[in-house]
Scaffold this motif. Structure first.
Motif, PDB file in Angstrom:
ATOM      1  N   ASP A 239       0.834  -1.206   0.000  1.00 36.38           N
ATOM      2  CA  ASP A 239       0.000   0.000   0.000  1.00 36.38           C
ATOM      3  C   ASP A 239       0.868   1.255   0.000  1.00 36.38           C
ATOM      4  O   ASP A 239       0.549   2.251  -0.659  1.00 36.38           O
ATOM      5  CB  ASP A 239      -0.922   0.012   1.225  1.00 36.38           C
ATOM      6  N   VAL A 240       1.956   1.207   0.773  1.00 39.38           N
ATOM      7  CA  VAL A 240       2.894   2.335   0.804  1.00 39.38           C
ATOM      8  C   VAL A 240       3.459   2.579  -0.591  1.00 39.38           C
ATOM      9  O   VAL A 240       3.517   3.715  -1.078  1.00 39.38           O
ATOM     10  CB  VAL A 240       4.036   2.073   1.816  1.00 39.38           C
ATOM     11  N   LYS A 241       3.863   1.496  -1.257  1.00 37.89           N
ATOM     12  CA  LYS A 241       4.412   1.617  -2.619  1.00 37.89           C
ATOM     13  C   LYS A 241       3.382   2.233  -3.565  1.00 37.89           C
ATOM     14  O   LYS A 241       3.692   3.142  -4.346  1.00 37.89           O
ATOM     15  CB  LYS A 241       4.850   0.243  -3.125  1.00 37.89           C
ATOM     16  N   LYS A 242       2.150   1.731  -3.469  1.00 37.35           N
ATOM     17  CA  LYS A 242       1.089   2.193  -4.362  1.00 37.35           C
ATOM     18  C   LYS A 242       0.785   3.674  -4.153  1.00 37.35           C
ATOM     19  O   LYS A 242       0.648   4.442  -5.118  1.00 37.35           O
ATOM     20  CB  LYS A 242      -0.160   1.351  -4.098  1.00 37.35           C
ATOM     21  N   LYS A 243       0.692   4.107  -2.891  1.00 39.02           N
ATOM     22  CA  LYS A 243       0.384   5.510  -2.607  1.00 39.02           C
ATOM     23  C   LYS A 243       1.522   6.431  -3.017  1.00 39.02           C
ATOM     24  O   LYS A 243       1.292   7.530  -3.536  1.00 39.02           O
ATOM     25  CB  LYS A 243       0.046   5.689  -1.127  1.00 39.02           C
ATOM     26  N   LEU A 244       2.754   6.005  -2.786  1.00 40.65           N
ATOM     27  CA  LEU A 244       3.895   6.829  -3.196  1.00 40.65           C
ATOM     28  C   LEU A 244       3.986   6.919  -4.715  1.00 40.65           C
ATOM     29  O   LEU A 244       4.364   7.957  -5.268  1.00 40.65           O
ATOM     30  CB  LEU A 244       5.192   6.269  -2.617  1.00 40.65           C
ATOM     31  N   LYS A 245       3.622   5.840  -5.392  1.00 38.66           N
ATOM     32  CA  LYS A 245       3.655   5.867  -6.858  1.00 38.66           C
ATOM     33  C   LYS A 245       2.685   6.912  -7.410  1.00 38.66           C
ATOM     34  O   LYS A 245       2.964   7.591  -8.401  1.00 38.66           O
ATOM     35  CB  LYS A 245       3.296   4.481  -7.401  1.00 38.66           C
ATOM     36  N   LYS A 246       1.534   7.075  -6.730  1.00 33.70           N
ATOM     37  CA  LYS A 246       0.523   8.040  -7.175  1.00 33.70           C
ATOM     38  C   LYS A 246       0.804   9.457  -6.684  1.00 33.70           C
ATOM     39  O   LYS A 246       0.155  10.401  -7.102  1.00 33.70           O
ATOM     40  CB  LYS A 246      -0.856   7.610  -6.667  1.00 33.70           C
ATOM     41  N   ALA A 247       1.769   9.614  -5.786  1.00 35.30           N
ATOM     42  CA  ALA A 247       2.019  10.913  -5.148  1.00 35.30           C
ATOM     43  C   ALA A 247       2.506  11.944  -6.161  1.00 35.30           C
ATOM     44  O   ALA A 247       3.224  11.628  -7.111  1.00 35.30           O
ATOM     45  CB  ALA A 247       3.042  10.769  -4.026  1.00 35.30           C
ATOM     46  N   PHE A 248       2.130  13.199  -5.919  1.00 39.18           N
ATOM     47  CA  PHE A 248       2.572  14.294  -6.787  1.00 39.18           C
ATOM     48  C   PHE A 248       4.052  14.564  -6.542  1.00 39.18           C
ATOM     49  O   PHE A 248       4.469  14.880  -5.431  1.00 39.18           O
ATOM     50  CB  PHE A 248       1.762  15.562  -6.507  1.00 39.18           C
ATOM     51  N   CYS A 249       4.865  14.420  -7.595  1.00 37.77           N
ATOM     52  CA  CYS A 249       6.311  14.641  -7.470  1.00 37.77           C
ATOM     53  C   CYS A 249       6.867  14.968  -8.849  1.00 37.77           C
ATOM     54  O   CYS A 249       7.629  14.210  -9.437  1.00 37.77           O
ATOM     55  CB  CYS A 249       6.985  13.396  -6.874  1.00 37.77           C
ATOM     56  N   GLU A 250       6.474  16.125  -9.368  1.00 42.25           N
ATOM     57  CA  GLU A 250       6.856  16.538 -10.721  1.00 42.25           C
ATOM     58  C   GLU A 250       8.353  16.846 -10.774  1.00 42.25           C
ATOM     59  O   GLU A 250       8.893  17.505  -9.884  1.00 42.25           O
ATOM     60  CB  GLU A 250       6.050  17.786 -11.083  1.00 42.25           C
ATOM     61  N   PRO A 251       9.060  16.382 -11.807  1.00 45.35           N
ATOM     62  CA  PRO A 251      10.508  16.633 -11.903  1.00 45.35           C
ATOM     63  C   PRO A 251      10.849  18.122 -11.786  1.00 45.35           C
ATOM     64  O   PRO A 251      10.264  18.958 -12.471  1.00 45.35           O
ATOM     65  CB  PRO A 251      10.863  16.101 -13.301  1.00 45.35           C
ATOM     66  N   GLY A 252      11.743  18.449 -10.882  1.00 46.31           N
ATOM     67  CA  GLY A 252      12.200  19.826 -10.714  1.00 46.31           C
ATOM     68  C   GLY A 252      11.278  20.735  -9.935  1.00 46.31           C
ATOM     69  O   GLY A 252      11.649  21.859  -9.584  1.00 46.31           O
ATOM     70  N   ASN A 253      10.053  20.278  -9.630  1.00 43.76           N
ATOM     71  CA  ASN A 253       9.064  21.123  -8.943  1.00 43.76           C
ATOM     72  C   ASN A 253       9.145  20.876  -7.433  1.00 43.76           C
ATOM     73  O   ASN A 253       8.832  19.785  -6.953  1.00 43.76           O
ATOM     74  CB  ASN A 253       7.659  20.799  -9.458  1.00 43.76           C
ATOM     75  N   VAL A 254       9.532  21.893  -6.676  1.00 40.34           N
ATOM     76  CA  VAL A 254       9.649  21.752  -5.215  1.00 40.34           C
ATOM     77  C   VAL A 254       8.471  22.384  -4.492  1.00 40.34           C
ATOM     78  O   VAL A 254       8.400  22.342  -3.261  1.00 40.34           O
ATOM     79  CB  VAL A 254      10.978  22.363  -4.698  1.00 40.34           C
ATOM     80  N   GLU A 255       7.513  22.957  -5.237  1.00 37.02           N
ATOM     81  CA  GLU A 255       6.332  23.567  -4.633  1.00 37.02           C
ATOM     82  C   GLU A 255       5.217  22.532  -4.524  1.00 37.02           C
ATOM     83  O   GLU A 255       4.932  21.811  -5.470  1.00 37.02           O
ATOM     84  CB  GLU A 255       5.847  24.759  -5.488  1.00 37.02           C
ATOM     85  N   ASN A 256       4.568  22.472  -3.365  1.00 40.33           N
ATOM     86  CA  ASN A 256       3.466  21.531  -3.130  1.00 40.33           C
ATOM     87  C   ASN A 256       3.852  20.088  -3.472  1.00 40.33           C
ATOM     88  O   ASN A 256       3.036  19.302  -3.925  1.00 40.33           O
ATOM     89  CB  ASN A 256       2.223  21.934  -3.937  1.00 40.33           C
TER      90      ASN A 256
END
Length: 526
Positions: A239-256
């Motif tokens: 579940d941890v893997k699945k949620k992290l995979k869906k998490a917002f983490c755009e390359p180079g974007n440190v906002e939100n």
């Protein structure tokens, strides 16, 4: 704050990212004796990993010699729009006691140095009840509502109990006989409320210390009521893997960026370092001893989002393993299922779910998110279709096929924010698999007009869109076509006279405001 502090406790109290109300009083106390402080938690939804932020601070307080009390605010949980039903209150309080203690043990905090108290141990006494009445005679409705705005669940028709909530939290400071209260910055209005009104009852004004709130994995505040924003303490590794995979983490974007924020506010304070795990061909593992250096490398795309997520997954599972192990006994498994019954076991009068009969068709079952259109091309085999790449805060953008060619020019779609339904079953449209549906407003009459739904300004890709009053609940993993859940809900979708998207007169919302269209008043949504 001055770097020169006269007491070991003072450096803890004024730690990084902290805000303090009553600094002078705090310093005066520390010159004479150690601080008496409490942290309270309402026993509502299951505690999640963001709770490690106050836990690490509690560890710091103890190391500095402070006397620390932990309050399990069971009565508050009931008053806050009945987030904890009365019949489940005792069970949830016991669950919180076990899981909070397990968290503290997992980071090496000695429990014998802590004092644990339940709110109902003293909040139902004659003296406390009289003080509630005394306080209600001097507090205005405006101040009570304002104080709870960031903490008490906001609904269209609020209950009187929510107005009592801030007053009880203020009185807790007196009845727990502490010098200070510690909480998240979302508590600030309640803290200033307490400073204003406690002296009117003849009680001393207390010191207030605040820790930052950890943004959720979707970019908004990590919340027990928003499933995709949080990782539960007992979530399985998959579940941890699945949620992290869906998490917002755009390359180079440190906002939100929920993943970066979790490293900053949870992992770094606990471990004082963070290791990015990478294959040798991508530079090998790299250890960061300062968060700023990691953020700089991510902003410059030296660190890839995939490597960052994988590294957080490993570090987080090390924290959660001792808690999972403790709850792997029959007694605590039984407590967990009793305190948070699965929807199919709901009692008479409680809301059922997709496992109960009849099936509950509610908007929270839809996984609707803000998306950013990365690219738009004409479908190679269909003149009326676009093929778009849309970022919805996942590791890779989704491919979406939309019949918008005759309604929305290509240049108007490029780089704009849209509203995307993400849990329809993927289906091929003229040979291209579509992984979502762009939601649009449509005119009722002829000629047909179509406008894209607009998220509020400032939204980020991946942010959840929900219907007012249905913020909680986990969306279906995938909507089953035969059940026609979307079609049943869509029948009540409409555009208001103010051009706001609605379901049964309830607004479509993100944390920044309402979802709307440009001009199609009274239209439908498809």
């Amino acid at each position: 704050v001055s770097p020169a502090m006269p007491s070991p406790a003072s450096s803890v109290c004024f730690g990084p990212s902290q805000e303090v109300l009553g600094e002078d009083k705090l310093m005066a106390i520390l010159k004479e004796r150690e601080l008496k402080i409490y942290w309270g938690t309402a026993t509502t939804g299951k505690p999640h990993v963001a709770y490690f932020v106050p836990m690490s601070k509690i560890a710091d307080f103890l190391k500095a010699g402070c006397e620390v009390t932990i309050l399990f605010a069971d009565l508050h949980a009931y008053l806050d729009n009945m987030k904890a039903p009365w019949e489940l209150l005792e069970l949830r309080t016991r669950y919180y006691e076990h899981v909070i203690k397990a968290m503290l043990e997992s980071i090496g905090v000695p429990l014998e140095k802590l004092k644990f108290v339940r709110g109902t141990d003293y909040q139902l006494s004659k003296e406390y009840t009289l003080d509630v009445y005394r306080l209600s005679s001097v507090v205005t409705q405006h101040d009570a509502k304002k104080a709870g705005a960031e903490v008490v669940k906001q609904v269209e028709h609020p209950l009187l109990s929510g107005l009592l909530y801030p007053g009880l939290q203020a009185l807790d400071e007196e009845y727990l006989k502490v010098d200070a209260q510690f909480g998240g910055v979302d508590q600030r209005k309640i803290f200033t409320f307490a400073e204003k009104y406690l002296p009117s009852l003849g009680y001393a004004k207390r010191v207030h210390l605040m820790n930052p709130m950890v943004p959720g994995l979707t970019g908004s505040k990590m919340s027990s009521s928003e499933e995709d924003s949080k990782i539960d303490l007992l979530d399985r590794k998959e579940d941890v893997k699945k949620k992290l995979k869906k998490a917002f983490c755009e390359p180079g974007n440190v906002e939100n960026n929920g993943v970066l924020s979790f490293i900053k506010h949870v992992l770094f304070p606990l471990k004082s370092e963070f290791v990015v795990l990478r294959e040798e061909k991508w530079g090998g593992n790299k250890t960061y001893t300062a968060y700023e250096a990691l953020e700089k490398d991510f902003a410059e795309q030296v660190v890839h989002p995939g490597d960052l997520k994988n590294s957080v997954e490993v570090a987080l599972n090390k924290l959660l393993d001792p808690i999972r192990e403790k709850f792997n006994c029959p007694e605590l498994k039984k407590l967990s299922s009793a305190a948070y019954p699965t929807p199919s076991k709901a009692k008479p009068g409680e809301k059922g779910t997709k496992n109960s009969e009849p099936e509950d068709v509610v908007p929270s079952r839809l996984d609707i998110r803000v998306g950013k259109v990365i690219s738009v091309e004409k479908h190679p085999d269909a003149d009326s279709l676009y093929v778009e790449k849309i970022d919805v805060g996942e590791a890779e953008p989704r491919t979406v096929v939309s019949g918008l060619v005759h309604f929305v020019p290509k240049e108007q779609l490029q780089d704009r924010l849209v509203v995307l339904l993400c849990n329809l079953k993927p289906q091929k449209m003229r040979g291209v698999e579509s992984q979502g549906m762009v939601l649009c407003a449509s005119s009722v009459g002829e000629p047909r007009q179509v406008e894209l739904l607009d998220p509020p300004a400032g939204c980020c890709a991946g942010e959840r869109v929900y219907v007012e009053g249905y913020e909680g609940g986990e969306p279906d993993e995938e909507l089953k076509p035969k059940k026609k859940v979307f079609e049943k809900l869509q029948a009540d979708f409409c555009i208001s006279e103010d051009c706001v998207a609605q379901w049964k007169q309830r607004n479509f919302l993100t944390k920044l405001g309402t979802v709307s269209c440009k001009s199609l008043k009274g239209g439908s949504i498809s």
